[in-house]
Design a protein around this motif. Structure first.
Motif, mmCIF file in Angstrom:
data_model
loop_
_atom_site.group_PDB
_atom_site.id
_atom_site.type_symbol
_atom_site.label_atom_id
_atom_site.label_comp_id
_atom_site.label_asym_id
_atom_site.label_seq_id
_atom_site.Cartn_x
_atom_site.Cartn_y
_atom_site.Cartn_z
ATOM 1 N N THR A 12 31.109 56.652 44.408
ATOM 2 C CA THR A 12 32.467 56.988 43.974
ATOM 3 C C THR A 12 32.473 58.122 42.960
ATOM 4 O O THR A 12 33.393 58.954 42.952
ATOM 5 C CB THR A 12 33.144 55.752 43.371
ATOM 6 O OG1 THR A 12 32.322 55.227 42.306
ATOM 7 C CG2 THR A 12 33.345 54.687 44.412
ATOM 8 N N GLY A 84 37.308 48.548 32.373
ATOM 9 C CA GLY A 84 37.977 49.139 33.520
ATOM 10 C C GLY A 84 38.070 48.162 34.687
ATOM 11 O O GLY A 84 39.078 48.130 35.413
ATOM 12 N N GLU A 85 37.020 47.362 34.876
ATOM 13 C CA GLU A 85 37.070 46.338 35.922
ATOM 14 C C GLU A 85 38.120 45.282 35.588
ATOM 15 O O GLU A 85 38.808 44.774 36.492
ATOM 16 C CB GLU A 85 35.697 45.677 36.071
ATOM 17 C CG GLU A 85 34.592 46.605 36.550
ATOM 18 C CD GLU A 85 34.769 47.022 38.005
ATOM 19 O OE1 GLU A 85 35.547 46.357 38.732
ATOM 20 O OE2 GLU A 85 34.141 48.012 38.415
ATOM 21 N N ARG A 86 38.254 44.950 34.314
ATOM 22 C CA ARG A 86 39.290 43.995 33.922
ATOM 23 C C ARG A 86 40.685 44.575 34.156
ATOM 24 O O ARG A 86 41.593 43.878 34.604
ATOM 25 C CB ARG A 86 39.135 43.628 32.445
ATOM 26 C CG ARG A 86 37.994 42.678 32.139
ATOM 27 C CD ARG A 86 38.178 42.038 30.795
ATOM 28 N NE ARG A 86 37.109 41.107 30.477
ATOM 29 C CZ ARG A 86 36.099 41.367 29.667
ATOM 30 N NH1 ARG A 86 36.022 42.564 29.107
ATOM 31 N NH2 ARG A 86 35.174 40.475 29.427
ATOM 32 N N GLU A 87 40.854 45.847 33.831
ATOM 33 C CA GLU A 87 42.160 46.466 34.022
ATOM 34 C C GLU A 87 42.533 46.551 35.497
ATOM 35 O O GLU A 87 43.715 46.440 35.851
ATOM 36 C CB GLU A 87 42.162 47.867 33.396
ATOM 37 C CG GLU A 87 42.052 47.855 31.873
ATOM 38 C CD GLU A 87 41.890 49.251 31.301
ATOM 39 O OE1 GLU A 87 41.770 50.207 32.112
ATOM 40 O OE2 GLU A 87 41.876 49.396 30.067
ATOM 41 N N ARG A 88 41.544 46.732 36.355
ATOM 42 C CA ARG A 88 41.801 46.765 37.799
ATOM 43 C C ARG A 88 41.774 45.376 38.431
ATOM 44 O O ARG A 88 41.941 45.239 39.637
ATOM 45 C CB ARG A 88 40.770 47.667 38.496
ATOM 46 C CG ARG A 88 40.871 49.131 38.103
ATOM 47 C CD ARG A 88 39.943 49.970 38.963
ATOM 48 N NE ARG A 88 38.541 49.632 38.746
ATOM 49 C CZ ARG A 88 37.742 50.230 37.864
ATOM 50 N NH1 ARG A 88 38.239 51.212 37.108
ATOM 51 N NH2 ARG A 88 36.488 49.875 37.735
ATOM 52 N N GLN A 89 41.478 44.354 37.581
ATOM 53 C CA GLN A 89 41.408 42.957 38.026
ATOM 54 C C GLN A 89 40.368 42.754 39.129
ATOM 55 O O GLN A 89 40.576 42.019 40.096
ATOM 56 C CB GLN A 89 42.785 42.471 38.494
ATOM 57 C CG GLN A 89 43.841 42.506 37.416
ATOM 58 C CD GLN A 89 45.183 41.994 37.884
ATOM 59 O OE1 GLN A 89 45.366 41.701 39.071
ATOM 60 N NE2 GLN A 89 46.141 41.866 36.978
ATOM 61 N N THR A 90 39.241 43.430 38.963
ATOM 62 C CA THR A 90 38.148 43.308 39.940
ATOM 63 C C THR A 90 36.886 42.699 39.334
ATOM 64 O O THR A 90 35.888 42.541 40.041
ATOM 65 C CB THR A 90 37.805 44.687 40.527
ATOM 66 O OG1 THR A 90 37.519 45.600 39.457
ATOM 67 C CG2 THR A 90 38.956 45.230 41.356
ATOM 68 N N THR A 169 40.169 50.016 27.544
ATOM 69 C CA THR A 169 39.122 51.037 27.527
ATOM 70 C C THR A 169 39.272 51.967 26.334
ATOM 71 O O THR A 169 38.265 52.387 25.733
ATOM 72 C CB THR A 169 39.170 51.847 28.833
ATOM 73 O OG1 THR A 169 39.002 50.956 29.943
ATOM 74 C CG2 THR A 169 38.069 52.894 28.869
#
Length: 292
Positions: A12, A84-90, A169
């Motif tokens: 990515t 960032g993973e938390r913000e994207r809920q992943t 973040t």
């Protein structure tokens, strides 16, 4: 088998135009600076040619600029890895896979380090200008790059740890920059206050121990120690009272090789904060803590 998180982040990142835009700016700063320095040094003598001795300072300036840019870029890349993973809920999707929390943290940290490695390797041809004129050896350039990468590894580990603690973040990035500011400038202020109020009590070994311990976490002081060693200028020898040098004394060896001690401390900090980050996102530990 390649770490899945590292493989996904690498793919990515390389597909994003921002990656190459940042790389272009990074190379432009170092290349234009080197070209301007070479052009300016040609007018310092009546023959209008380059002085190999002046190219040594080109190497020092380029190395300092690269280290400063890496210190600014590393938190911006790594501090948003977990948040960032938390913000994207992943993040929960990552935790339910077969990957352990340690492998997730390691993959996130190495993905940021690979991008920093790309920035560092891309500037090697610019450093080749100093190598071409014979003013610096290839081993010195590789040692300097290794120092920057080890320093970046420690900064990445701390940034990922902050990313595990804070959900935003921006908070992680700002706090990481504050930590870097304290390490670079706060330790110098503390050392100045110590030198101002401690005075000379005759316990030279003790005062030098304290000075080394204060400067040990400072990446700027360690980098200066490395450049001083490669240049052979002996500035560190004078600043840290090397006039009282004694063979076989550990504190005097550490004072002269502060960059080596800083690299060893950086590796220890990296291992510690990777372990702490893995514990922070461990779902089993989180479940036990809620039950208690």
């Amino acid at each position: 088998m390649m770490n899945p998180v590292l493989r996904r982040e690498a793919v990515t990142t390389m597909r994003n135009w921002k990656t190459y835009g940042a790389l272009l700016i990074f190379l432009a700063i170092t290349s234009v600076g080197a070209a301007f320095y070479v052009y300016a040094s040609m007018f310092q003598n009546y023959l209008y040619n380059t002085d190999p001795a002046a190219m040594v300072w080109l190497y020092v300036v380029l190395a300092g600029v690269q280290m400063g840019l890496v210190m600014l870029a590393t938190p911006a890349i790594a501090a948003g890895s977990i948040s960032g993973e938390r913000e994207r809920q992943t993040l929960d999707l990552l935790l339910v896979t077969k990957m352990t929390p340690l492998s997730i943290v390691w993959g996130k940290m190495m993905s940021s380090l690979i991008y920093v490695l790309l920035l560092v390797v891309a500037t090697v041809p610019v450093f080749g200008v100093a190598f071409y004129y014979g003013s610096i050896s290839l081993g010195s350039i590789l040692l300097m790059l290794l120092f920057i990468l080890v320093m970046s590894l420690a900064l990445s580990a701390v940034s990922v740890f902050l990313s595990c603690i804070f959900r935003k973040t921006v908070i992680s990035i700002v706090l990481m920059y504050l930590i870097i500011g304290v390490l670079c400038f706060g330790t110098l202020i503390l050392l100045a206050f110590y030198a101002l109020f401690a005075g000379r009590s005759g316990q030279i070994d003790m005062s030098l121990w304290i000075s080394v311990l204060i400067l040990l976490p400072n990446p700027g002081a360690a980098f200066f120690s490395l450049m001083d060693m490669q240049m052979g200028s002996g500035i560190v020898h004078g600043l840290l009272n090397m006039a009282y040098y004694h063979d076989g004394n550990l504190v005097y060896w550490l004072a002269e090789h502060l960059w080596m001690a800083h690299m060893a401390a950086s590796l220890a900090v990296t291992a510690l904060f990777v372990w702490l980050s893995a514990r922070m996102i461990d779902p089993v530990r989180e479940k036990r803590r809620r039950k208690s």
